[in-house]
Design an enzyme around this catalytic site. Structure first.
Site, short mmCIF file in Angstrom:
data_model
loop_
_atom_site.label_atom_id
_atom_site.label_comp_id
_atom_site.label_asym_id
_atom_site.label_seq_id
_atom_site.Cartn_x
_atom_site.Cartn_y
_atom_site.Cartn_z
N THR A 1 0.71 -1.18 -0.11
CA THR A 1 0.13 -0.02 0.10
C THR A 1 1.00 1.16 0.07
O THR A 1 1.76 1.28 1.00
CB THR A 1 -1.21 -0.05 0.97
OG1 THR A 1 -1.54 1.49 0.98
CG2 THR A 1 -0.22 -0.25 2.65
N VAL A 2 0.78 2.23 -1.01
CA VAL A 2 1.37 3.28 -0.94
C VAL A 2 1.12 4.20 0.41
O VAL A 2 2.00 5.01 0.81
CB VAL A 2 1.03 4.12 -2.42
CG1 VAL A 2 1.26 3.48 -3.68
CG2 VAL A 2 -0.43 4.58 -2.11
N ASP A 3 -0.01 3.82 1.03
CA ASP A 3 -0.23 4.65 2.31
C ASP A 3 0.64 4.39 3.44
O ASP A 3 0.72 5.14 4.39
CB ASP A 3 -1.71 4.44 2.60
CG ASP A 3 -2.81 4.72 1.56
OD1 ASP A 3 -2.46 5.63 0.62
OD2 ASP A 3 -3.82 4.57 1.65
N MET B 1 -1.39 11.52 -1.75
CA MET B 1 -2.39 10.56 -1.38
C MET B 1 -2.11 10.17 0.27
O MET B 1 -1.07 10.98 0.85
CB MET B 1 -2.50 9.46 -1.96
CG MET B 1 -3.31 9.72 -3.57
SD MET B 1 -3.25 8.18 -4.41
CE MET B 1 -4.46 8.34 -5.65
N GLY B 2 -2.48 9.04 0.97
CA GLY B 2 -2.30 8.48 2.04
C GLY B 2 -3.28 8.26 2.66
O GLY B 2 -3.17 7.68 4.01
N ARG B 3 -4.61 8.67 2.41
CA ARG B 3 -5.70 8.51 3.19
C ARG B 3 -5.49 9.12 4.73
O ARG B 3 -5.42 10.27 4.73
CB ARG B 3 -6.12 7.04 3.15
CG ARG B 3 -7.58 6.76 2.77
CD ARG B 3 -7.91 5.55 3.24
NE ARG B 3 -7.71 4.40 2.09
CZ ARG B 3 -8.68 4.22 1.09
NH1 ARG B 3 -9.84 5.01 1.28
NH2 ARG B 3 -8.51 3.38 0.19
N TYR C 1 -3.01 10.00 -9.43
CA TYR C 1 -2.40 8.37 -9.85
C TYR C 1 -0.99 8.59 -10.35
O TYR C 1 -0.35 7.65 -10.36
CB TYR C 1 -3.20 8.08 -11.01
CG TYR C 1 -4.73 7.36 -10.27
CD1 TYR C 1 -4.85 7.31 -8.90
CD2 TYR C 1 -5.59 7.10 -11.38
CE1 TYR C 1 -6.04 6.71 -8.55
CE2 TYR C 1 -6.92 6.54 -10.83
CZ TYR C 1 -7.14 6.72 -9.64
OH TYR C 1 -8.20 5.82 -8.90
N LEU C 2 -0.36 10.11 -10.66
CA LEU C 2 0.73 10.20 -11.14
C LEU C 2 1.90 9.44 -10.07
O LEU C 2 2.84 8.96 -10.26
CB LEU C 2 1.02 11.36 -11.62
CG LEU C 2 0.24 12.22 -12.59
CD1 LEU C 2 0.52 13.70 -12.79
CD2 LEU C 2 0.17 11.31 -13.82
N GLN C 3 1.50 9.68 -8.86
CA GLN C 3 2.43 9.24 -7.81
C GLN C 3 2.56 7.87 -7.49
O GLN C 3 3.69 7.10 -7.55
CB GLN C 3 2.23 10.09 -6.56
CG GLN C 3 0.64 9.62 -5.73
CD GLN C 3 0.37 10.58 -4.75
OE1 GLN C 3 0.78 10.70 -3.81
NE2 GLN C 3 -0.91 10.99 -5.23
O1 F6P Z 1 -5.18 3.23 -0.80
C1 F6P Z 1 -4.32 3.76 -1.45
C2 F6P Z 1 -4.83 4.86 -2.25
O2 F6P Z 1 -4.18 5.17 -3.33
C3 F6P Z 1 -5.11 6.20 -1.33
O3 F6P Z 1 -4.08 6.86 -0.93
C4 F6P Z 1 -6.15 6.97 -2.03
O4 F6P Z 1 -6.95 7.49 -1.34
C5 F6P Z 1 -7.08 5.78 -2.72
O5 F6P Z 1 -6.10 4.65 -2.69
C6 F6P Z 1 -7.51 6.29 -3.88
O6 F6P Z 1 -8.27 4.93 -4.26
P1 F6P Z 1 -9.20 4.75 -5.76
O7 F6P Z 1 -8.31 4.76 -6.84
O8 F6P Z 1 -9.92 3.65 -5.49
O9 F6P Z 1 -10.12 6.31 -5.86
#
Ligand code: F6P
Length: 413
Positions: free
Chosen positions: A135-137, A183-185, A290-292
């Protein structure tokens, strides 16, 4: 004694993808092949027969970003709430003689993997289930870091550095504030990585907005003003999960995913508007989005190695009969960075979110400490360039050969 017949292994990707999730797939597949296990990827009964792919194709997964087999956000409810889904899963397993299941994902996916590992017992079907972390998070517990994070961290640190130089060069007569949304939630790990771009208060990023630190408008605006006054410009890295003291996000897109998570995103323009309204500076903002998480061209070498290693370890654990575990990355030294892989039980990982600890964030809440730097720096170390052709990375465009369906009943998600 009768020799056990080799059973098939099933590998699936789940949740948000990353620059190195396919490197884990490569680790799983290459290791399984050495042990003569046949691997298939799955989405309902849309299975792909990976035993028919060449070694070169599997090798190319290592440097191809995103989910080569398709990834899904699909939540399996508890066995009591939705027995049909589980029965269907077992039906598919049984029809294809699946003995090993590898689930490559983040928090929610580890929960799913745990549930599937329990199905075998509940429905009397022997299945060895291993979670493969991704997970990138970077918010899974019990592992030093999560494959996917090191590369996103590197991309954000590099982008902050480069964007910062751009703003600095023209700030006298043009843009004074640049905001980068990451990102990172609910965890500020990616935002923290932006902090690696500079050393000291005068270098970009001047402000990091973490989800872990409640947003306070007055102190934020005061710091922006101070930066523009003292250094001529201000670079801000803002986490998509930044929120107010009452827990409300600065921005949310208004939709939810299958796991019930609020879709985040759009915080950069919210912050930019505050700057415009209250300070009137010229600004630019960018959303890395999504670039990251797809930025394989600037992936961290350490990240790629770890992604491959957890895939390989997952197969070794399964073959050793370890069920319901996840290979975790254990840091044994920071300088130089050394790590090893060890199994942790899925039930200790599922649904637990690891956020940035307070001592990684400076007292004013806007930066990273030396301890955070010590943790983060090794994770972005080294480059692992993909091959290039005609100026572009030569990524694999995976097609896959379908496994003939064996079930007559269709299943709709
Ligand atoms: O859980 C990884 C993540 O990249 C989060 O950082 C981000 O909020 C989420 O996925 C975006 O998800 P989706 O592509 O389903 O909108």
């Amino acid at each position: 004694m009768k020799k056990a017949v080799p059973r098939n292994a099933l590998y699936a990707q789940s949740g948000g993808v990353s620059a190195v999730i396919n490197a884990s797939a490569c680790g799983v597949i290459e290791t399984a092949r050495r042990h003569r296990r046949q691997i298939v990827g799955v989405l309902t009964e849309n299975l792909i027969d990976l035993s028919r792919e060449s070694a070169a194709t599997i090798r190319a997964l290592r440097y191809t970003p995103a989910g080569a087999f398709g990834s899904a956000r699909f939540k399996l409810k508890g066995l009591e709430q939705n027995r049909t889904e589980y029965e269907r899963l077992i039906e598919v397993f049984r029809a294809h003689d699946i003995g090993y299941f590898f689930y490559n994902g983040g928090n929610d996916s580890m929960d799913t993997a745990l549930k599937i590992s329990q199905i075998g017992q509940a429905l009397n079907y022997p299945i060895t289930c291993v979670g493969v972390p991704k997970t990138v998070d970077n918010d899974l517990p019990l592992t030093d870091c999560c494959p996917g994070f090191g590369s996103v961290a590197k991309y954000i640190a590099v982008s902050t550095l480069e964007g910062g130089l751009d703003v600095a060069s023209m700030a006298k007569t043009s843009t004074k504030v640049f905001i980068l949304e990451v990102m990172g939630r609910h965890a500020g790990w990616i935002a923290a990585a932006g902090g690696l771009a500079g050393q000291g208060r005068d270098q970009a990023p001047h402000i990091i907005l973490f989800p872990e630190i409640p947003f306070e408008q007055a102190s934020f605006l005061a710091r922006v003003k101070q930066c523009v006054g003292d250094y001529g410009y201000c670079v801000i890295v803002v986490s998509e999960g930044a929120k107010f003291a009452d827990g409300k996000f600065l921005a949310e897109a208004g939709t939810r995913d299958a796991f019930g998570h609020t879709q985040l995103g759009g915080v950069a323009p919210v912050v930019a508007n505050l700057v415009r309204e209250h300070l009137g500076y010229k600004y630019h903002w960018a959303v890395a989005d999504y670039l990251q998480r797809a930025a394989r061209h600037i992936a961290s070498k350490v990240d790629v190695e770890q992604a491959y290693a957890v895939g390989r370890a997952a197969v070794e654990y399964a073959l050793a009969g370890r069920n319901a575990v996840m290979p975790a990355i254990i840091r044994t030294a920071s300088k130089p960075y050394r790590w090893k892989i060890a199994p942790v039980p899925l039930e200790k990982v599922a649904n637990v979110e690891k956020t940035v600890p307070r001592h990684y964030i400076t007292a004013d809440g806007f930066g990273i400490t030396a301890a955070a730097r010590r943790y983060l720096e090794p994770l972005i170390a080294g480059e692992d360039w993909p091959p290039f052709e005609r100026g572009l990375p030569k990524y694999l465009r995976f097609k896959g050969k379908a496994v003939r369906r064996r079930l007559s009943t269709p299943f709709t998600l």
